[in-house]
Design a protein around this motif. Structure first.
Motif, short mmCIF file in Angstrom:
data_model
loop_
_atom_site.label_atom_id
_atom_site.label_comp_id
_atom_site.label_asym_id
_atom_site.label_seq_id
_atom_site.Cartn_x
_atom_site.Cartn_y
_atom_site.Cartn_z
N ASP A 15 12.69 41.61 35.50
CA ASP A 15 14.09 42.01 35.30
C ASP A 15 14.60 41.55 33.95
OD1 ASP A 15 15.26 41.66 38.75
OD2 ASP A 15 14.07 43.18 37.71
N LEU A 19 16.08 43.86 31.01
CA LEU A 19 17.41 43.62 30.45
C LEU A 19 17.34 43.47 28.94
CD1 LEU A 19 20.11 43.16 32.12
CD2 LEU A 19 19.93 40.81 31.34
N GLN A 22 16.82 46.84 27.31
CA GLN A 22 18.05 47.65 27.30
C GLN A 22 19.01 47.16 26.23
OE1 GLN A 22 19.65 47.52 31.23
NE2 GLN A 22 18.21 49.03 32.05
N ASN A 23 19.16 45.84 26.12
CA ASN A 23 20.06 45.29 25.12
C ASN A 23 19.60 45.64 23.71
OD1 ASN A 23 21.83 44.14 26.92
ND2 ASN A 23 20.75 42.18 26.97
N GLU A 25 17.78 48.28 22.75
CA GLU A 25 18.03 49.70 22.47
C GLU A 25 19.52 49.95 22.23
OE1 GLU A 25 16.45 52.01 25.61
OE2 GLU A 25 14.37 51.55 25.15
N TYR A 26 20.36 49.27 23.01
CA TYR A 26 21.81 49.43 22.83
C TYR A 26 22.22 48.97 21.44
CZ TYR A 26 26.81 48.71 23.60
OH TYR A 26 28.16 48.74 23.50
N SER A 29 21.17 51.54 18.81
CA SER A 29 22.02 52.73 18.85
C SER A 29 23.39 52.42 18.27
CB SER A 29 22.15 53.22 20.29
OG SER A 29 22.93 54.37 20.35
N LEU A 30 23.94 51.27 18.61
CA LEU A 30 25.27 50.90 18.12
C LEU A 30 25.27 50.76 16.61
CD1 LEU A 30 28.13 50.12 19.03
CD2 LEU A 30 27.37 47.75 19.08
N LYS A 32 23.29 52.14 14.43
CA LYS A 32 23.13 53.45 13.80
C LYS A 32 24.43 54.25 13.85
CE LYS A 32 18.82 54.70 14.42
NZ LYS A 32 17.63 55.33 14.95
N ASP A 33 25.10 54.21 15.00
CA ASP A 33 26.32 55.00 15.14
C ASP A 33 27.44 54.43 14.29
OD1 ASP A 33 25.64 55.70 18.60
OD2 ASP A 33 25.37 56.96 16.83
N ILE A 34 27.52 53.11 14.18
CA ILE A 34 28.56 52.52 13.35
C ILE A 34 28.33 52.88 11.89
CG2 ILE A 34 29.37 50.32 12.43
CD1 ILE A 34 29.27 49.20 15.23
N LYS A 36 26.83 55.56 10.82
CA LYS A 36 27.17 56.98 10.70
C LYS A 36 28.68 57.16 10.58
CE LYS A 36 24.72 59.10 13.74
NZ LYS A 36 24.38 59.85 14.97
N LYS A 37 29.41 56.41 11.39
CA LYS A 37 30.86 56.53 11.37
C LYS A 37 31.42 56.07 10.04
CE LYS A 37 34.66 55.64 14.56
NZ LYS A 37 35.13 54.87 15.72
#
Lengths: 174, 342
Positions: A15, A19, A22-23, A25-26, A29-30, A32-34, A36-37
């Motif tokens: 587990d 966890l 997942q953290n 990958e999050y 993604s965060l 990269k998106d920031i 981009k923004k």
């Protein structure tokens, strides 16, 4: 009991690994998106600044509308679209008077430079505010070493430095 | 730890209460929590867990509520229901601190009364969410984002609109469908997640490219006339060539008729027409020539852009008429001015 404990430990480790994955990958993604923004915001900001500069120039034209100058010094100005303008100045007027007269004509582009044919020379007639706007507009080219850098006019200079009946060319810069 | 165990044992020794936990609270938003910080308020608002007073914890322990603690919230005034988990037992006495989205879902204002009951929900097997914004489509890894954000929710209820925070913006999701029940627990379970199109999404119409069926223009008729004439020529040079039906026809009005001849040769029959235009006649249309160079086993049909014979005749007639009416080409040419450099 030991078997049950071992199984529980194994599940807990599994587990925890899930966890952590997942953290991770999050976070990727965060980030990269920031980025981009931020890029999108920067582009929009640059576009707004460009429009603001253009509006400043147009407002200046509106303010100048209706002004005329008289005097013995006669200059012929040619614009990039081929139209011509004959101006009259008093030799004691500042260089910015020439700038005002040139930019007042609708044929004048927003960003331009003035060149004299004989003697062959660049006429530096920018006021300080236009010099700032010009450098901001072509900031990228300036950083690349382009020779489009505008030179601010020397305030002590007068129009008497230009010979009478000179022909001046207005060059479009973009 | 030791004290907690003793307390539990003490509760069990008391015989334990039977039935479900059921209590009424006054509801407040996270900003009313004493000593609330901005991060605390955000944590509550972007999750599906509430705060209860510590007395509720004591009471819950007596009921032997199964873990994880899940609750059914009911706004008795309007009979609206949702479900939630519990974050902490640090609310003031008699108060329940709810996320803003949950208060809106239940139609509650600060200071209203709510009924809270313990609930047992089945583990989720399927969930369908509808993003309420097109921003969801711009996320690099939506799966990773939802995996992390949905940890803050203990359960889902159908028709709830749950908010998540991502990259400085709020993304809302409408819970469209759930299995195996309308309210499910999403702690430690494998959920089959599905998405409806986001709100405001417009399906892009497919571009149907038209099929290319253009015909190439017809080649010049001379390509076929050459073949025909060659065959005719070879026939003409034969030793056994004879001329039948020779002579010229005559018209009743005296005009001269174009001459034609037919050559007949042994073994080969070639029919050619030598059209000789006369002064008062229109230019002749190329005759239809058959290509007899056929070999068995291969047949090819080319679709040329042929025009009908009458259409061709009309075009020629119009051209002739326009040519007659056109002024002469004498003295045609461009002029020059001395200021040509301009």
């Amino acid at each position: 009991m030991p078997t049950n404990n071992h199984v529980q430990k194994e599940k807990f480790a599994e587990d925890r690994a899930l966890l952590s994955q997942q953290n991770k990958e999050y976070a990727e993604s965060l980030a990269k998106d920031i980025a981009k923004k931020e890029e999108k915001d920067k582009i929009r900001f640059e576009a707004e600044q460009k429009e603001l500069r253009k509006k400043t120039i147009q407002d200046y034209r509106e303010k100048l509308k209706g002004t005329v100058s008289q005097g013995p010094l006669r200059l012929l100005v040619r614009y990039p679209n081929g139209s011509r303008l004959i101006l009259s100045f008093s030799p004691s007027q500042p260089m910015t008077s020439l700038f005002d007269a040139i930019i007042l004509n609708p044929a004048c582009p927003d960003y331009f430079s003035v060149r004299s044919v004989y003697p062959r020379a660049e006429i530096h007639c920018y006021p300080a505010w236009y010099h700032t706007i010009f450098n901001a507009e072509f900031k990228d080219e300036t950083e690349k070493g382009a020779n489009n850098v505008a030179k601010e006019t020397n305030e002590v200079k007068c129009l008497e430095t230009i010979p009478n009946n000179s022909i001046l060319y207005v060059n479009l810069i973009q | 730890m030791q004290a907690w165990i003793q307390q539990g044992l003490h509760g069990m020794q008391m015989g334990g209460r039977v039935g479900n936990y059921d209590q009424t609270f006054v509801v407040y938003g996270p900003v009313f929590l004493p000593n609330a910080t901005q991060s605390k308020i955000s944590e509550i608002n972007y999750g599906g867990k509430i705060l209860l007073p510590s007395s509720a914890l004591n009471l819950l322990m007596q009921y032997n509520i199964p873990m994880p603690m899940l609750f059914k919230l009911t706004n008795m005034a309007v009979q609206r229901v949702t479900h939630c988990g519990v974050l902490e037992f640090s609310a003031p006495e008699g108060q329940a601190i709810l996320p803003l989205w949950m208060m809106q879902q239940l139609g509650l204002d600060d200071g209203d009364t709510i009924r809270i009951e313990s609930a047992t929900l089945p583990k989720a097997t399927f969930a369908k969410l509808k993003p309420m914004s097109l921003e969801f489509l711009n996320i690099t890894n939506p799966k990773a984002v939802l995996e992390v954000e949905l940890r803050k929710y203990a359960c889902l209820t159908k028709n709830d609109r749950i908010p998540t925070s991502y990259a400085g913006q709020t993304l809302e999701f409408l819970v469209v469908d759930l299995k195996p029940a309308n309210s499910v627990c999403i702690i430690e379970c494998d959920v089959n997640l599905d998405f409806d199109p986001p709100e405001g999404y417009v399906e892009q119409p497919r571009q149907v490219t038209p099929a290319v069926t253009a015909k190439p223009p017809a080649p010049d008729a001379s390509a076929f006339i050459g073949a025909g004439q060659k065959a005719g020529g070879s026939g003409g040079t034969g030793q056994n060539a004879t001329s039948v039906f020779g002579g010229a026809g005559r018209r009743l009005d005296g005009k001269k008729k174009p001459s034609s001849s037919v050559s007949l040769s042994d073994g080969t029959g070639v029919s050619t027409s030598n059209a000789a235009p006369v002064a008062n006649d229109l230019p002749a249309i190329p005759p239809v020539v058959v290509n007899e160079d056929y070999k068995p086993g291969r047949v090819s049909f080319l679709r040329y852009d042929y025009k009908r014979v009458d259409v061709l005749e009309k075009e020629l007639r119009e051209k002739e008429a326009s040519k007659a009416g056109q002024p002469s080409n004498v003295f045609r040419g461009g002029n020059r001015t001395l200021r040509g450099a301009r």
